[in-house]
Design an enzyme around this catalytic site. Sequence first.
Site, PDB file in Angstrom:
ATOM      1  N   GLU A 173      23.754   3.909  11.475  1.00 54.37           N
ATOM      2  CA  GLU A 173      22.354   4.351  11.479  1.00 54.37           C
ATOM      3  C   GLU A 173      21.442   3.166  11.225  1.00 54.37           C
ATOM      4  O   GLU A 173      21.915   2.075  10.856  1.00 54.37           O
ATOM      5  CB  GLU A 173      22.137   5.415  10.391  1.00 54.37           C
ATOM      6  CG  GLU A 173      22.768   6.751  10.725  1.00 54.37           C
ATOM      7  CD  GLU A 173      22.506   7.801   9.667  1.00 54.37           C
ATOM      8  OE1 GLU A 173      22.280   7.433   8.501  1.00 54.37           O
ATOM      9  OE2 GLU A 173      22.535   8.991  10.014  1.00 54.37           O
ATOM     10  N   ARG A 191      11.458   3.521  11.823  1.00 59.78           N
ATOM     11  CA  ARG A 191      10.920   4.811  11.398  1.00 59.78           C
ATOM     12  C   ARG A 191       9.537   4.706  10.743  1.00 59.78           C
ATOM     13  O   ARG A 191       8.623   5.453  11.087  1.00 59.78           O
ATOM     14  CB  ARG A 191      11.910   5.372  10.376  1.00 59.78           C
ATOM     15  CG  ARG A 191      11.847   6.808  10.148  1.00 59.78           C
ATOM     16  CD  ARG A 191      12.834   7.169   9.050  1.00 59.78           C
ATOM     17  NE  ARG A 191      14.047   7.725   9.593  1.00 59.78           N
ATOM     18  CZ  ARG A 191      14.921   8.430   8.865  1.00 59.78           C
ATOM     19  NH1 ARG A 191      14.726   8.635   7.590  1.00 59.78           N
ATOM     20  NH2 ARG A 191      15.995   8.926   9.417  1.00 59.78           N
ATOM     21  N   ARG A 250      14.252   3.797   1.172  1.00 58.45           N
ATOM     22  CA  ARG A 250      15.656   4.248   1.147  1.00 58.45           C
ATOM     23  C   ARG A 250      16.337   3.958   2.477  1.00 58.45           C
ATOM     24  O   ARG A 250      15.792   4.253   3.540  1.00 58.45           O
ATOM     25  CB  ARG A 250      15.690   5.762   0.915  1.00 58.45           C
ATOM     26  CG  ARG A 250      17.065   6.365   1.056  1.00 58.45           C
ATOM     27  CD  ARG A 250      16.997   7.868   1.124  1.00 58.45           C
ATOM     28  NE  ARG A 250      16.475   8.322   2.393  1.00 58.45           N
ATOM     29  CZ  ARG A 250      17.087   9.204   3.188  1.00 58.45           C
ATOM     30  NH1 ARG A 250      18.232   9.724   2.841  1.00 58.45           N
ATOM     31  NH2 ARG A 250      16.527   9.592   4.325  1.00 58.45           N
ATOM     32  N   HIS A 268       9.848  13.162   3.546  1.00 52.58           N
ATOM     33  CA  HIS A 268      11.289  13.357   3.735  1.00 52.58           C
ATOM     34  C   HIS A 268      12.090  13.038   2.483  1.00 52.58           C
ATOM     35  O   HIS A 268      13.071  13.710   2.184  1.00 52.58           O
ATOM     36  CB  HIS A 268      11.715  12.437   4.886  1.00 52.58           C
ATOM     37  CG  HIS A 268      13.094  12.663   5.391  1.00 52.58           C
ATOM     38  ND1 HIS A 268      13.555  13.896   5.761  1.00 52.58           N
ATOM     39  CD2 HIS A 268      14.134  11.801   5.598  1.00 52.58           C
ATOM     40  CE1 HIS A 268      14.812  13.793   6.181  1.00 52.58           C
ATOM     41  NE2 HIS A 268      15.186  12.536   6.078  1.00 52.58           N
ATOM     42  N   HIS A 285       9.484  11.031   7.615  1.00 49.19           N
ATOM     43  CA  HIS A 285      10.199  11.052   8.896  1.00 49.19           C
ATOM     44  C   HIS A 285       9.129  11.161   9.981  1.00 49.19           C
ATOM     45  O   HIS A 285       8.204  11.970   9.852  1.00 49.19           O
ATOM     46  CB  HIS A 285      11.144  12.250   8.938  1.00 49.19           C
ATOM     47  CG  HIS A 285      12.134  12.167  10.053  1.00 49.19           C
ATOM     48  ND1 HIS A 285      11.793  12.413  11.352  1.00 49.19           N
ATOM     49  CD2 HIS A 285      13.442  11.841  10.062  1.00 49.19           C
ATOM     50  CE1 HIS A 285      12.867  12.246  12.125  1.00 49.19           C
ATOM     51  NE2 HIS A 285      13.872  11.893  11.356  1.00 49.19           N
TER      52      HIS A 285
HETATM   53  C1  LIG Z   1      16.486  17.436   6.611  1.00 44.64           C
HETATM   54  C2  LIG Z   1      17.155  16.435   5.694  1.00 44.64           C
HETATM   55  C3  LIG Z   1      18.157  15.619   6.175  1.00 44.64           C
HETATM   56  C4  LIG Z   1      18.785  14.684   5.319  1.00 44.64           C
HETATM   57  N1  LIG Z   1      19.816  13.930   5.801  1.00 44.64           N
HETATM   58  C5  LIG Z   1      20.482  13.101   4.940  1.00 44.64           C
HETATM   59  C6  LIG Z   1      21.640  12.400   5.355  1.00 44.64           C
HETATM   60  O1  LIG Z   1      22.085  12.534   6.493  1.00 44.64           O
HETATM   61  N2  LIG Z   1      22.253  11.574   4.467  1.00 44.64           N
HETATM   62  C7  LIG Z   1      21.794  11.404   3.180  1.00 44.64           C
HETATM   63  O2  LIG Z   1      22.397  10.638   2.411  1.00 44.64           O
HETATM   64  N3  LIG Z   1      20.703  12.071   2.762  1.00 44.64           N
HETATM   65  C8  LIG Z   1      20.059  12.921   3.594  1.00 44.64           C
HETATM   66  N4  LIG Z   1      18.970  13.607   3.144  1.00 44.64           N
HETATM   67  C9  LIG Z   1      18.582  13.464   1.735  1.00 44.64           C
HETATM   68  C10 LIG Z   1      19.588  14.211   0.852  1.00 44.64           C
HETATM   69  O3  LIG Z   1      19.937  15.416   1.480  1.00 44.64           O
HETATM   70  C11 LIG Z   1      19.009  14.505  -0.532  1.00 44.64           C
HETATM   71  O4  LIG Z   1      18.490  13.342  -1.089  1.00 44.64           O
HETATM   72  C12 LIG Z   1      20.094  15.040  -1.461  1.00 44.64           C
HETATM   73  O5  LIG Z   1      20.749  16.137  -0.875  1.00 44.64           O
HETATM   74  C13 LIG Z   1      19.499  15.439  -2.807  1.00 44.64           C
HETATM   75  O6  LIG Z   1      20.506  16.097  -3.552  1.00 44.64           O
HETATM   76  P1  LIG Z   1      20.186  16.623  -5.008  1.00 44.64           P
HETATM   77  O7  LIG Z   1      21.446  17.240  -5.511  1.00 44.64           O
HETATM   78  O8  LIG Z   1      19.552  15.565  -5.800  1.00 44.64           O
HETATM   79  O9  LIG Z   1      19.073  17.754  -4.798  1.00 44.64           O
HETATM   80  P2  LIG Z   1      19.041  19.028  -3.852  1.00 44.64           P
HETATM   81  O10 LIG Z   1      20.187  19.085  -2.911  1.00 44.64           O
HETATM   82  O11 LIG Z   1      17.676  19.093  -3.281  1.00 44.64           O
HETATM   83  O12 LIG Z   1      19.261  20.239  -4.875  1.00 44.64           O
HETATM   84  C14 LIG Z   1      18.291  20.575  -5.831  1.00 44.64           C
HETATM   85  C15 LIG Z   1      18.770  21.783  -6.604  1.00 44.64           C
HETATM   86  O13 LIG Z   1      17.925  21.981  -7.732  1.00 44.64           O
HETATM   87  C16 LIG Z   1      17.530  23.336  -7.802  1.00 44.64           C
HETATM   88  N5  LIG Z   1      16.252  23.361  -8.523  1.00 44.64           N
HETATM   89  C17 LIG Z   1      15.120  22.672  -8.252  1.00 44.64           C
HETATM   90  N6  LIG Z   1      14.178  22.938  -9.188  1.00 44.64           N
HETATM   91  C18 LIG Z   1      14.740  23.803 -10.057  1.00 44.64           C
HETATM   92  C19 LIG Z   1      14.276  24.461 -11.222  1.00 44.64           C
HETATM   93  N7  LIG Z   1      13.031  24.311 -11.700  1.00 44.64           N
HETATM   94  N8  LIG Z   1      15.113  25.300 -11.871  1.00 44.64           N
HETATM   95  C20 LIG Z   1      16.379  25.522 -11.417  1.00 44.64           C
HETATM   96  N9  LIG Z   1      16.866  24.902 -10.312  1.00 44.64           N
HETATM   97  C21 LIG Z   1      16.051  24.068  -9.651  1.00 44.64           C
HETATM   98  C22 LIG Z   1      17.495  23.798  -6.365  1.00 44.64           C
HETATM   99  O14 LIG Z   1      17.588  25.205  -6.288  1.00 44.64           O
HETATM  100  C23 LIG Z   1      18.742  23.088  -5.829  1.00 44.64           C
HETATM  101  O15 LIG Z   1      19.884  23.840  -6.191  1.00 44.64           O
HETATM  102  C24 LIG Z   1      18.343  14.550   3.980  1.00 44.64           C
HETATM  103  C25 LIG Z   1      17.333  15.365   3.500  1.00 44.64           C
HETATM  104  C26 LIG Z   1      16.741  16.316   4.335  1.00 44.64           C
HETATM  105  C27 LIG Z   1      15.667  17.201   3.778  1.00 44.64           C
END
Ligand SMILES: Cc1cc2nc3c(=O)[nH]c(=O)nc-3n(C[C@H](O)[C@H](O)[C@H](O)COP(=O)(O)OP(=O)(O)OC[C@H]3O[C@@H](n4cnc5c(N)ncnc54)[C@H](O)[C@@H]3O)c2cc1C
Length: 558
Positions: A139, A307, A403, A368, A261
């Site tokens: 990528e 991007r 990032r 994003h 994005h």
């Molecule tokens: C469309 C898209 C495509 C992407 N593609 C990629 C990729 O290909 N590769 C890559 O490395 N990254 C990618 N990313 C980024 C990556 O997906 C995220 O940075 C990563 O998944 C974040 O994980 P996380 O566990 O920190 O949070 P999240 O997966 O966002 O999870 C957050 C959790 O916290 C919970 N939560 C939030 N607030 C509260 C609250 N107040 N009380 C209780 N629960 C709460 C939510 O319900 C959820 O369960 C992408 C992001 C998007 C949006």
Amino acid sequence: MQTLSQDSRQSSFQHDVLIIGSGAAGLAVALNLEKHVKIAVISKRALQSGSTLYAQGGIAAVLDNADSTESHVQDTLIAGAGLCHEDAVQFTVEHGKESIEWLISQGVGFTRESSTDNSDSQDTNGEHLTKNDYHLTKEGGHSHRRIIHAADATGHAVSSSLCDRVIEAENIEIFEHRVAIDLITHKKLFLPGNRCVGAYVLNDKTSQVELFSARFVVIATGGASKAYLYTSNPDGASGDGIAMAWRSGCRVANMEFNQFHPTCLYHPQAKSFLITEAVRGEGGRLLLPDGQRFMHRFDKREELAPRDVVARAIDHEMKRLGADNLFLDISHKPAEFVIKHFPTIYERCLEFGIDITKQPIPVVPAAHYTCGGVITGPDGRSDVNQLYVVGEAAFTGLHGANRMASNSLLECLVYGRSAAQDIMSKFEDIPPPPEAPLWDASQVTDSDEDVVLSHNWDELRRFMWDYVGIVRTNKRLQRAKHRVDVLHQEIVDFYSNYKVTNDLLELRNLMTIADLIICSAIQRKESRGLHYTLDYPEQLPIAQDTILTPTNFSARDW
Ligand SMILES: Cc1cc2nc3c(=O)[nH]c(=O)nc-3n(C[C@H](O)[C@H](O)[C@H](O)COP(=O)(O)OP(=O)(O)OC[C@H]3O[C@@H](n4cnc5c(N)ncnc54)[C@H](O)[C@@H]3O)c2cc1C
């Protein structure tokens, strides 16, 4: 401010570790803790939720013999525009391979080399690896093939396997539709020291506020891209964890670096649907509303510019013309080619009456990824004792000013694991949490004017988009600061007088996030990485993090 009382009708729970968030980061912590540890995982929506579920591309790690740790480190440092912490980058990259092996051991079915059908892939660069068991793609910013993936739905595969493992685990209790409101700390209980001992949590099904006490608390609540009008993130990415940690005394860093994005589908009913960069890679043209091309005026690579350059050009033209959106057109290619290469986009757009083989796709850039967050060390520890922050909510120093693609899921896994290890190393020494009072809602009533919430919600995301978006100026930032200060007061009043709801809590948190982003952007007197301002277009010779400390901060105390 809503107060605390002893009300025996409310529920309270006690665990060893409370994990707030069930994305890749939160579940990585849960599954790396030892089996005798009593764990609560709470999610404000269903267990399978958050950005993790939507990740498409994959996870970066050095898995091929032709690749090297040094190369992954260098690529990350370059993308981060001089602001990455080299030790954090080194630490993350060094733990890449074992993180992927761990995911495989949890049952994640990554795409294997033999199962790849190159002709149907949406991989941005269209090339494919033939050396390893697992298929790796390349990528933007990566100089080697190092993105392991599960077709074009990696996040779904990761999330499904980790959720299955968590559901099976006897020591993990899952609480869905629970919205964490605020952390409980020694300070709030008027006890000595600076320790986190739990959280108040809204049960979104019963509307009751529950008390969760724990010896250790982990914030894994994801990013804050909902602060902007257009975002690729699912609902719920309102920066709750960052705002909660800030209110409990944690420092935050580099909140001005928001990744956009360039092309998200623009349609009133289409939430968060990305149009992959591969469309531009296959000849897609960006067009103004009158059908003219414009990218040649911004970069000689035209539609294939990086991007952030493309996002900035689209933003510039939208603002210049006062247009709601621009267009991305691939209809000059044969219809069979378009449908074969982009079946998901074709189907999805057709649902909204847009036939991409015949007409251009309305697009806007979309927020994003949140590069900044709560300051943590390599073990996920924050400024408050026994409070850990992991995943997109954390600032580890990995991403710097921009990032690099697919490093974020890796960060969730690496730091999720190291946080779990740190908790286990301290486990026996940390006593059970002290008793905390239950939530008292006796002084507040049901809101009779929710229009205040919806109005402020729209206004905030609109002015963040217009004034604190892809291209910034001093004047726009000052305007935004003024707006956020006014809204702050309204939301504080609302929070003090009415019962909490998910919408109110998200708006309250978004207001804090907006304030943090604006204040960080005002402090940075240069353009670097994702932060671009017309008033300071040059990059300063010395790269410095923007660190905000709650005690020195001008924003109102909640
Ligand atoms: C469309 C898209 C495509 C992407 N593609 C990629 C990729 O290909 N590769 C890559 O490395 N990254 C990618 N990313 C980024 C990556 O997906 C995220 O940075 C990563 O998944 C974040 O994980 P996380 O566990 O920190 O949070 P999240 O997966 O966002 O999870 C957050 C959790 O916290 C919970 N939560 C939030 N607030 C509260 C609250 N107040 N009380 C209780 N629960 C709460 C939510 O319900 C959820 O369960 C992408 C992001 C998007 C949006």
